[in-house]
Write a protein that holds these residues in place. Structure first.
Motif, short mmCIF file in Angstrom:
data_model
loop_
_atom_site.label_atom_id
_atom_site.label_comp_id
_atom_site.label_asym_id
_atom_site.label_seq_id
_atom_site.Cartn_x
_atom_site.Cartn_y
_atom_site.Cartn_z
N GLU A 193 0.83 -1.21 0.00
CA GLU A 193 0.00 0.00 0.00
C GLU A 193 0.86 1.26 0.00
OE1 GLU A 193 -3.15 0.03 -0.79
OE2 GLU A 193 -2.97 -2.16 -0.89
N GLY A 194 2.00 1.21 0.69
CA GLY A 194 2.94 2.33 0.64
C GLY A 194 3.48 2.54 -0.76
N PHE A 195 3.79 1.45 -1.45
CA PHE A 195 4.24 1.55 -2.84
C PHE A 195 3.15 2.16 -3.71
CE2 PHE A 195 7.58 -1.66 -1.98
CZ PHE A 195 8.62 -1.14 -2.74
N ARG A 196 1.91 1.70 -3.53
CA ARG A 196 0.81 2.22 -4.35
C ARG A 196 0.63 3.72 -4.15
NH1 ARG A 196 -3.22 -2.98 -3.46
NH2 ARG A 196 -2.41 -4.17 -5.22
N ALA A 197 0.76 4.16 -2.91
CA ALA A 197 0.63 5.60 -2.64
C ALA A 197 1.81 6.37 -3.23
CB ALA A 197 0.53 5.84 -1.14
N ALA A 198 3.03 5.88 -3.00
CA ALA A 198 4.23 6.58 -3.46
C ALA A 198 4.33 6.62 -4.97
CB ALA A 198 5.46 5.92 -2.86
N PHE A 199 3.86 5.57 -5.63
CA PHE A 199 3.96 5.47 -7.09
C PHE A 199 2.64 5.81 -7.78
CE2 PHE A 199 7.82 3.24 -5.96
CZ PHE A 199 8.70 3.62 -6.96
N ASP A 200 1.85 6.67 -7.14
CA ASP A 200 0.64 7.22 -7.75
C ASP A 200 -0.26 6.14 -8.35
OD1 ASP A 200 -1.03 9.40 -8.29
OD2 ASP A 200 -0.20 9.64 -10.30
N GLY A 201 -0.50 5.07 -7.58
CA GLY A 201 -1.38 4.01 -8.07
C GLY A 201 -0.81 3.18 -9.20
N PHE A 202 0.49 3.28 -9.41
CA PHE A 202 1.16 2.54 -10.48
C PHE A 202 0.53 2.81 -11.84
CE2 PHE A 202 2.82 0.07 -6.88
CZ PHE A 202 4.15 -0.02 -7.24
N HIS A 203 0.38 4.07 -12.16
CA HIS A 203 -0.10 4.46 -13.49
C HIS A 203 1.12 4.80 -14.35
CE1 HIS A 203 -4.30 4.32 -12.48
NE2 HIS A 203 -4.02 4.96 -11.35
N PRO A 204 1.45 3.92 -15.29
CA PRO A 204 2.67 4.12 -16.08
C PRO A 204 2.74 5.47 -16.79
CG PRO A 204 1.80 1.93 -16.43
CD PRO A 204 0.77 2.67 -15.63
N ALA A 205 1.62 5.98 -17.29
CA ALA A 205 1.65 7.25 -18.02
C ALA A 205 2.09 8.41 -17.13
CB ALA A 205 0.28 7.55 -18.63
N VAL A 206 1.79 8.32 -15.86
CA VAL A 206 2.23 9.35 -14.90
C VAL A 206 3.70 9.15 -14.56
CG1 VAL A 206 1.92 10.23 -12.55
CG2 VAL A 206 -0.09 9.65 -13.95
N ILE A 207 4.05 7.92 -14.22
CA ILE A 207 5.41 7.62 -13.77
C ILE A 207 6.44 7.84 -14.88
CG2 ILE A 207 6.90 5.77 -12.88
CD1 ILE A 207 4.32 4.72 -11.45
N ALA A 208 6.05 7.63 -16.12
CA ALA A 208 6.96 7.82 -17.26
C ALA A 208 7.45 9.25 -17.37
CB ALA A 208 6.29 7.38 -18.55
N THR A 209 6.73 10.21 -16.78
CA THR A 209 7.12 11.62 -16.87
C THR A 209 8.04 12.05 -15.73
OG1 THR A 209 5.24 12.44 -15.56
CG2 THR A 209 4.90 12.16 -17.94
N TRP A 210 8.28 11.18 -14.77
CA TRP A 210 9.04 11.55 -13.58
C TRP A 210 10.52 11.72 -13.87
CZ3 TRP A 210 6.77 7.99 -9.16
CH2 TRP A 210 5.44 8.39 -8.92
N GLY A 211 11.14 12.51 -13.01
CA GLY A 211 12.57 12.76 -13.12
C GLY A 211 13.22 12.75 -11.75
N GLU A 212 14.30 13.50 -11.61
CA GLU A 212 15.11 13.47 -10.39
C GLU A 212 14.34 13.92 -9.15
OE1 GLU A 212 17.84 12.46 -7.81
OE2 GLU A 212 17.95 11.91 -9.93
N ALA A 213 13.43 14.87 -9.28
CA ALA A 213 12.67 15.34 -8.11
C ALA A 213 11.84 14.21 -7.52
CB ALA A 213 11.77 16.52 -8.49
N GLU A 214 11.21 13.42 -8.37
CA GLU A 214 10.41 12.30 -7.89
C GLU A 214 11.30 11.19 -7.32
OE1 GLU A 214 7.93 14.70 -10.54
OE2 GLU A 214 9.90 13.79 -10.85
#
Length: 194
Positions: free
Chosen positions: A60-81
């Motif tokens: 559940e911590g992973f799901r919260a930290a990784f925004d529900g595991f939505h690849p389209a969101v995570i693909a935009t992440w960079g060093e700040a994330e």
């Protein structure tokens, strides 16, 4: 009148209630939702070098930290994330695995656009779950020809932390391979779902 025989679950889940619930309601059930498959693959990658119960307790911590595991969101992440995730005690804080998740999100999007992530993964088992008939004491394979092929293909697409052993665990977890023991009630349930 005799007492009914005790349930003979797969021994790996032990008696921890969280592990038993995962075994009984999640592990080995054929999963075809592409986002859910990606989440499970990523979590299996985070497990490398750790026990699955560690990941399960932090799921559940992973799901919260990784925004529900939505690849389209995570693909935009960079060093700040990446920095934010490295400071999050609710997950496994491993820079390589975090950066690998971002790279894998981008790879997921390419596969999903090209042919669909679920059909891509299920192609390694011919689109149908492999029904093994393991008995107590039988060796459970840690990798197979199918998991080696999946690993090679995922790496070629840009995925990280997806070796043959991780892919085998993933295939078991997502029901691509039914590795519940034949003495376990979940074996027949999962076979019926195929």
């Amino acid at each position: 009148m005799t007492d009914p025989a005790p349930i003979q679950r797969c021994a790996w889940c032990g008696s921890d209630p969280l592990y038993v619930a995962y075994h009984d309601s999640d592990w080995g059930r054929p999963e075809r939702d592409p986002r859910a498959l990606w989440e499970k693959l990523i979590l299996d990658g985070f497990q490398a070098g750790l026990s699955w119960i560690t990941i399960l307790r932090k799921r559940e911590g992973f799901r919260a930290a990784f925004d529900g595991f939505h690849p389209a969101v995570i693909a935009t992440w960079g060093e700040a994330e990446v920095a934010r995730l490295l400071a999050d005690p609710g997950i496994v804080r491993h820079r390589g695995k975090i950066e690998g998740t971002i790279a894998s999100a981008r790879a997921y999007l390419a596969i999903e656009a090209r042919e669909g992530f679920s059909p891509f993964l299920w192609s390694f088992v011919g689109g149908r779950p492999i029904q093994n008939r393991l008995r107590p004491g039988d060796p459970v394979p840690t990798e197979t020809a199918e998991s080696r092929a999946m690993s090679k293909a995922l790496k070629a697409e840009g995925f990280k932390f997806c070796g043959p052993t991780i892919c085998q665990a993933f295939m078991q977890a997502t029901g691509m391979v039914n590795d519940h023991l034949t003495t376990c009630p979940q074996h027949a349930e999962c076979a019926a779902m195929a």
